[in-house]
Design a protein around this motif. Structure first.
Motif, PDB file in Angstrom:
ATOM      1  N   TYR A 149       0.832  -1.205   0.000  1.00 39.80           N
ATOM      2  CA  TYR A 149       0.000   0.000   0.000  1.00 39.80           C
ATOM      3  C   TYR A 149       0.863   1.249   0.000  1.00 39.80           C
ATOM      4  O   TYR A 149       0.642   2.185  -0.782  1.00 39.80           O
ATOM      5  N   GLN A 152       2.484   1.779  -3.358  1.00 40.41           N
ATOM      6  CA  GLN A 152       1.532   2.240  -4.378  1.00 40.41           C
ATOM      7  C   GLN A 152       1.093   3.674  -4.105  1.00 40.41           C
ATOM      8  O   GLN A 152       0.931   4.468  -5.026  1.00 40.41           O
ATOM      9  N   LYS A 153       0.902   4.008  -2.832  1.00 43.32           N
ATOM     10  CA  LYS A 153       0.495   5.374  -2.513  1.00 43.32           C
ATOM     11  C   LYS A 153       1.573   6.369  -2.918  1.00 43.32           C
ATOM     12  O   LYS A 153       1.290   7.426  -3.472  1.00 43.32           O
ATOM     13  N   ASN A 155       3.647   5.988  -5.304  1.00 46.05           N
ATOM     14  CA  ASN A 155       3.600   6.113  -6.766  1.00 46.05           C
ATOM     15  C   ASN A 155       2.546   7.119  -7.198  1.00 46.05           C
ATOM     16  O   ASN A 155       2.777   7.949  -8.072  1.00 46.05           O
ATOM     17  N   ILE A 156       1.374   7.010  -6.587  1.00 47.27           N
ATOM     18  CA  ILE A 156       0.263   7.847  -7.035  1.00 47.27           C
ATOM     19  C   ILE A 156       0.464   9.292  -6.590  1.00 47.27           C
ATOM     20  O   ILE A 156       0.291  10.224  -7.370  1.00 47.27           O
ATOM     21  N   LEU A 168       0.883  -3.234  -9.211  1.00 51.01           N
ATOM     22  CA  LEU A 168       0.166  -3.339  -7.942  1.00 51.01           C
ATOM     23  C   LEU A 168      -1.306  -3.013  -8.142  1.00 51.01           C
ATOM     24  O   LEU A 168      -1.660  -2.202  -8.991  1.00 51.01           O
ATOM     25  N   PRO A 169      -2.155  -3.644  -7.336  1.00 53.29           N
ATOM     26  CA  PRO A 169      -3.586  -3.349  -7.446  1.00 53.29           C
ATOM     27  C   PRO A 169      -3.917  -1.975  -6.859  1.00 53.29           C
ATOM     28  O   PRO A 169      -3.039  -1.238  -6.447  1.00 53.29           O
ATOM     29  N   SER A 170      -5.207  -1.675  -6.812  1.00 50.40           N
ATOM     30  CA  SER A 170      -5.623  -0.351  -6.367  1.00 50.40           C
ATOM     31  C   SER A 170      -5.409  -0.176  -4.860  1.00 50.40           C
ATOM     32  O   SER A 170      -5.350  -1.146  -4.114  1.00 50.40           O
ATOM     33  N   LEU A 171      -5.296   1.068  -4.434  1.00 52.39           N
ATOM     34  CA  LEU A 171      -5.123   1.377  -3.021  1.00 52.39           C
ATOM     35  C   LEU A 171      -6.259   0.791  -2.200  1.00 52.39           C
ATOM     36  O   LEU A 171      -6.052   0.234  -1.131  1.00 52.39           O
ATOM     37  N   GLU A 172      -7.465   0.939  -2.732  1.00 52.76           N
ATOM     38  CA  GLU A 172      -8.643   0.475  -2.010  1.00 52.76           C
ATOM     39  C   GLU A 172      -8.545  -1.027  -1.730  1.00 52.76           C
ATOM     40  O   GLU A 172      -8.795  -1.491  -0.624  1.00 52.76           O
ATOM     41  N   GLY A 238      -5.706   3.689   5.254  1.00 54.69           N
ATOM     42  CA  GLY A 238      -4.554   3.879   4.388  1.00 54.69           C
ATOM     43  C   GLY A 238      -3.220   3.869   5.094  1.00 54.69           C
ATOM     44  O   GLY A 238      -2.906   2.940   5.841  1.00 54.69           O
ATOM     45  N   SER A 239      -2.456   4.942   4.893  1.00 59.35           N
ATOM     46  CA  SER A 239      -1.054   4.957   5.319  1.00 59.35           C
ATOM     47  C   SER A 239      -0.869   4.638   6.783  1.00 59.35           C
ATOM     48  O   SER A 239      -0.051   3.816   7.148  1.00 59.35           O
ATOM     49  N   ARG A 240      -1.635   5.315   7.643  1.00 64.28           N
ATOM     50  CA  ARG A 240      -1.398   5.143   9.064  1.00 64.28           C
ATOM     51  C   ARG A 240      -1.668   3.710   9.473  1.00 64.28           C
ATOM     52  O   ARG A 240      -0.906   3.114  10.235  1.00 64.28           O
TER      53      ARG A 240
END
Lengths: 273, 448
Positions: A149, A152-153, A155-156, A168-172, A238-240
Motif C-alpha cells: 500500500y 503504491q500510494k 507512486n500515485i 500493484l492493485p488499487s489502493l482500495e 490507508g497509510s497510518r
C-alpha cells in the motif's frame, strides 16, 4: 527426517521464483505455477509434520527446528487458504519467499531432542500454538499488504507510474485486504493468547506470570487492538493503518524470536537449540 | 496489415462481359503519408469544388458504380465499387492526371490498391484514425464525414458505400470509446479514469463532482460512466443554467457554486475545468472535509489552465491531485501500453470487417432468392400442416398433391420477382433492389 525438507524448500523456492517472474513479466501462468508449486511443497511439508506429530505423540514444537518448521507450515496454509478467496495475485511475491525463508531457517537449525520439563500433551497447548501461528501468518501478510500500500500510494502521490504502479492493485483493494488480514490475525492471536492463559493455569496454576514472552505478547496485542480500534472509528485508513501494521509485525517478530534469545522465560525451552 | 492489393489482377477482369452477374466489388486506390512524400501529396490534393467535378466525371464511367473521394493533407483516396477493377483504376488515374496536370508515371508508383476485405479494413482504419500520421488525431473522422456528404449530395454513392461509410463511422466511435487511442482530450480523460481505478479499485457507486461544465469535463464524465461510475453526479457551474443542462444529460444534479465545499463531503472524484484565474478549491477548504469524510480517499482531476485546485491538497492524507500536466505525464509514460490499445483497436476493426462482409455477401441475387423461397416455403408448409391436422379423411396421395400444389404456387408467384432481380435493367443498381427485397421480406443476416 531432515533430508525430506530439501524437496520442500526446493518447491517453495521455485514457487517464490515463479512469483518473482510474475511480478516482472506479468504473465498469469507464472503466478499459477507459483501457486501449484507452493501447494506441492505444502503437501510434503504436511506429511513431515504429521509423521513428527505421530512419532512424538505431541505437537511438534519442541525445539527451534520444529517450531520454525511448524510456523512455516501454518504460514503456507494461511497463504494458500487466502489465495483461494482473493484475486490479489501479487501477494505471493511476499508470502512465497517468507515461507521459503522460514523452512530454510528450520533446515539450518539442528533437529535434536531436548529434555522438556513441561507437559506437551495438552489440547490447550495444541490449540494455543496453532492459533498463535495462524495469527502471526495473517498479521505478516497484513504487514506485506501494508508495505505494498505504501509503495503504491507513493507512486500515485508522487505521480510516478513506472514499475510498481502498473503491477500493484488499487489502493482500495490493498487497504481492505490488509484490514481483513488484521481482523483475522487479531482474532486468532486473541484466541491463542486466551488458550495460552488456560494452559498456563493448568500447568503452573496461574494465568499470568510476567514472563517476558507474555509481556511482549501483550504489547503486540495492544498495538493491533489500537490499530483495529482506530480503524473502526474510521479515522485510520490507508497509510497510518499500513504503518502500524508494519510496526506491529516488527514487534511480533521480536516477541516470537527476539525474546527467546535476548530475554529469558518459560517459553525458552521450546526454542532451545 | 498493409498487404497491398487484396486481389491479384487477372486478365479477363478487363473485359466488360465477365463477372457482371455478381455484385460489383469494393476497391480503394490512393496515396497517403506513408506511400508518398508531402511534395507529391500536396500536388494531388483536391479542393471541395475539384472533388465535386471529379465525382461527376468519374460517375459517368461504366466501370465505376459508386464512388467517394477522400482528400486531406495526408491522403488522397478513391473508394469505389466496380466489376472491372483494372479499368476503373485506369479511369481514376487518367482523371487524376488530367485534373492535376501531372503525368501518371509520377504518382502511380506511390499508389496502393485494396480490394474486398482489405479495402473495407482500410476505410475502417482510416476513419478510426489508426492510419493517421498522429495516431488517434480527431479531425480525420470529420473529414471523411464531409467527403461522404459531398458524395451523397452528388448522388455518387449507393447501397454498398452508404452502408460501408455508416459502419466506418460506428466502428470509429467504438474504437474511440473502448480503447485508449484518441486525441489529447480523450486520452487525458482515459488516463484520469485509469488513475481513479488505481485509487478506488472499482468505480461503481462513486460520486462525481464537476466544477465547471466545459467540453473536457463532459468527456471525462462520459468516460467515467462508461467505466460504470454509477454513483451520483453533481455539477457546479458559475452560470447555473449550463450546469442544469449538463446535469440533466447524465441524470445528475446541478448545485450552486457556493455549495462546492459542502458537496466535497459526498463526492469521491472531482473534475474541475473552470476559467477561474485563482484556485477554486483550496487546501483550507479540503482539510476539515477529510475528517468529515472519515478519510475516504478523494481524487481531484484539474484540467483547467490556470489551475483550479490547490496542488498542496495533494499533501493531505488520502487526497490525490492531478493537474493536466501530470495526466499528460501519465500518458507519455504509457506509450508502451498504447501498443496494446492498438491491438484492441485492430480487433474492433476486424470485427467490423467481418460483419460488413456478412452483410455484403448476403447482398447477392442467388442467396437472396434462396432465402425468399425458403421463407415462403416454410410459411406454406406450416399452414399446410395446420390444415391437414383437421382433415383425417385425406389419402396420402391427396396430401402429396396438395404439397405439390403449394410448392407450385410459391415457385410461380416468385417467378417474376426473380426475373426482375436477375436483370433489373443495365442502368439500374442491382444491389439497391436486392437490399429492398431483403428489407421487404425481412431477411437479416447481420446482427447490429
Amino acid at each position: 527426517m531432515t533430508y525430506l525438507l530439501i524437496p520442500v524448500i526446493g518447491l517453495y523456492l521455485t514457487s517464490a521464483a515463479c512469483y518473482g517472474a510474475f511480478l516482472f513479466i506479468q504473465k498469469d501462468g507464472y503466478q499459477r505455477a507459483g501457486f501449484a508449486l507452493m501447494l506441492a511443497g505444502f503437501a510434503i511439508h504436511t506429511v513431515i509434520i504429521g509423521v513428527k506429530a505421530i512419532h512424538a505423540g505431541v505437537i511438534p514444537v519442541q525445539n527451534l527446528h520444529e517450531t520454525l518448521l511448524f510456523a512455516a507450515w501454518v504460514f503456507a496454509a494461511v497463504f494458500l487458504a487466502f489465495k483461494l478467496h482473493s484475486r490479489l495475485k501479487v501477494m505471493g511475491v511476499f508470502a512465497a519467499p517468507m515461507v521459503t525463508l522460514l523452512s530454510a531457517a528450520a533446515f539450518m537449525v539442528p533437529d535434536k531432542a531436548v529434555e522438556i520439563e513441561t507437559s506437551f500433551a495438552s489440547l490447550w497447548l495444541i490449540v494455543h500454538v496453532v492459533l498463535i501461528f495462524t495469527g502471526m501468518a495473517a498479521l505478516s501478510l497484513a504487514a506485506g499488504t501494508g508495505a505494498l500500500y505504501l509503495i503504491q500510494k507513493r507512486n500515485i502521490k508522487g505521480k510516478k507510474h513506472r514499475f510498481f504502479f502498473k503491477r500493484l492493485p488499487s489502493l482500495e483493494m490493498l487497504d481492505s485486504t490488509g484490514y481483513t488480514f488484521v481482523v483475522i490475525g487479531f482474532s486468532a492471536l486473541t484466541a491463542g493468547l486466551i488458550t495460552g492463559f488456560v494452559y498456563a493455569h493448568t500447568v503452573w496454576g496461574r494465568f499470568w506470570s510476567w514472563d517476558p514472552k507474555e509481556v511482549w505478547s501483550a504489547i503486540t496485542w495492544l498495538i493491533y487492538a489500537a490499530l483495529l480500534h482506530e480503524r473502526l472509528m474510521a479515522r485510520w485508513r490507508g497509510s497510518r493503518a499500513a504503518i502500524l501494521a508494519i510496526i506491529g509485525f516488527a514487534v511480533m517478530l521480536f516477541t516470537f524470536l527476539g525474546v527467546n534469545f535476548l530475554l529469558e522465560g518459560h517459553h525458552d525451552e521450546f526454542t532451545r537449540w | 496489415m498493409n498487404s497491398r492489393d487484396g486481389k491479384a489482377a487477372s486478365g479477363n477482369e478487363l473485359s466488360m462481359t465477365s463477372n457482371q452477374s455478381g455484385l460489383p466489388e469494393i476497391h480503394l486506390i490512393g496515396i497517403n503519408h506513408v506511400s508518398a512524400p508531402v511534395e507529391l501529396r500536396e500536388c494531388l490534393a483536391f479542393s471541395t469544388e475539384q472533388s465535386e467535378t471529379t465525382l461527376a466525371e468519374l460517375k459517368k464511367s461504366k466501370a465505376i458504380r459508386e464512388i467517394l473521394v477522400i482528400s486531406t493533407c495526408n491522403r488522397v483516396e478513391f473508394l469505389f465499387t466496380s466489376h472491372f477493377r483494372e479499368q476503373a483504376v485506369q479511369t481514376i488515374v487518367d482523371r487524376l492526371s488530367a485534373a492535376k496536370a501531372i503525368p501518371a508515371h509520377r504518382f502511380k508508383p506511390a499508389m496502393y490498391v485494396y480490394s474486398g476485405d482489405a479495402a473495407v479494413r482500410h476505410v475502417f482504419r482510416v476513419a478510426a484514425s489508426l492510419d493517421s500520421m498522429v495516431m488517434g488525431e480527431p479531425q480525420i473522422l470529420g473529414q471523411i464525414k464531409d467527403a461522404y456528404r459531398l458524395a451523397v449530395e452528388n448522388k455518387a454513392t449507393g447501397v454498398v458505400l452508404n452502408r460501408l461509410l455508416h459502419k466506418a463511422f460506428s466502428t470509429a466511435k467504438r474504437v474511440r470509446s473502448e480503447t485508449g487511442i484518441g486525441d489529447r482530450a480523450i486520452s487525458i480523460s482515459y488516463a484520469a479514469v485509469e488513475l481513479a481505478k488505481k485509487i478506488f479499485g472499482r468505480l461503481d457507486g462513486k460520486t462525481v463532482l464537476l466544477v465547471g461544465a466545459g467540453d473536457m469535463a463532459e468527456l471525462a464524465v462520459e468516460h467515467l460512466h462508461r467505466n460504470r461510475a454509477s454513483g451520483r453526479l453533481f455539477v457546479a457551474n458559475r452560470t447555473f443554467e449550463a450546469g442544469v443542462n449538463l446535469a440533466r444529460r447524465f441524470s445528475g444534479q446541478a448545485i450552486h457554486f457556493e455549495e462546492i465545499g459542502a458537496s466535497l463531503a459526498r463526492a469521491d472524484i472531482i473534475i474541475s475545468s473552470t476559467g477561474s484565474p485563482g484556485y477554486v478549491i483550496t487546501q483550507d477548504l479540503v482539510r476539515p472535509i477529510m475528517r468529515e469524510r472519515r478519510n475516504r480517499p478523494l481524487f481531484f482531476i484539474d484540467i483547467a489552465v490556470p489551475r483550479d485546485i490547490d496542488p498542496n491538497i495533494n499533501r493531505l492524507e488520502n487526497a490525490y491531485v492531478y493537474d493536466i500536466d501530470d495526466l499528460q505525464g501519465v500518458i507519455d509514460e504509457n506509450v508502451s501500453s498504447r501498443q496494446s490499445e492498438s491491438v484492441k483497436a485492430e480487433r474492433i476493426i476486424d470485427e467490423g470487417v467481418i460483419r460488413f462482409r456478412h452483410w455484403h455477401d448476403a447482398l447477392d441475387v442467388v442467396p437472396t432468392i434462396k432465402e425468399i423461397r425458403g421463407k415462403l416455403k416454410a410459411i406454406a408448409g406450416a399452414e399446410l400442416a395446420k390444415t391437414l391436422q383437421a382433415m383425417n379423411h385425406l389419402s396420402s396421395e391427396d396430401i402429396e398433391s396438395l404439397g405439390k400444389m403449394i410448392e407450385a404456387i410459391v415457385n410461380k408467384s416468385l417467378h417474376d420477382p426473380m426475373l426482375f432481380l436477375k436483370n433489373p435493367g443495365s442502368h439500374r443498381d442491382k444491389s439497391l433492389y436486392i437490399d429492398i427485397f431483403r428489407k421487404i421480406f425481412k431477411l437479416e443476416n447481420e446482427r447490429d
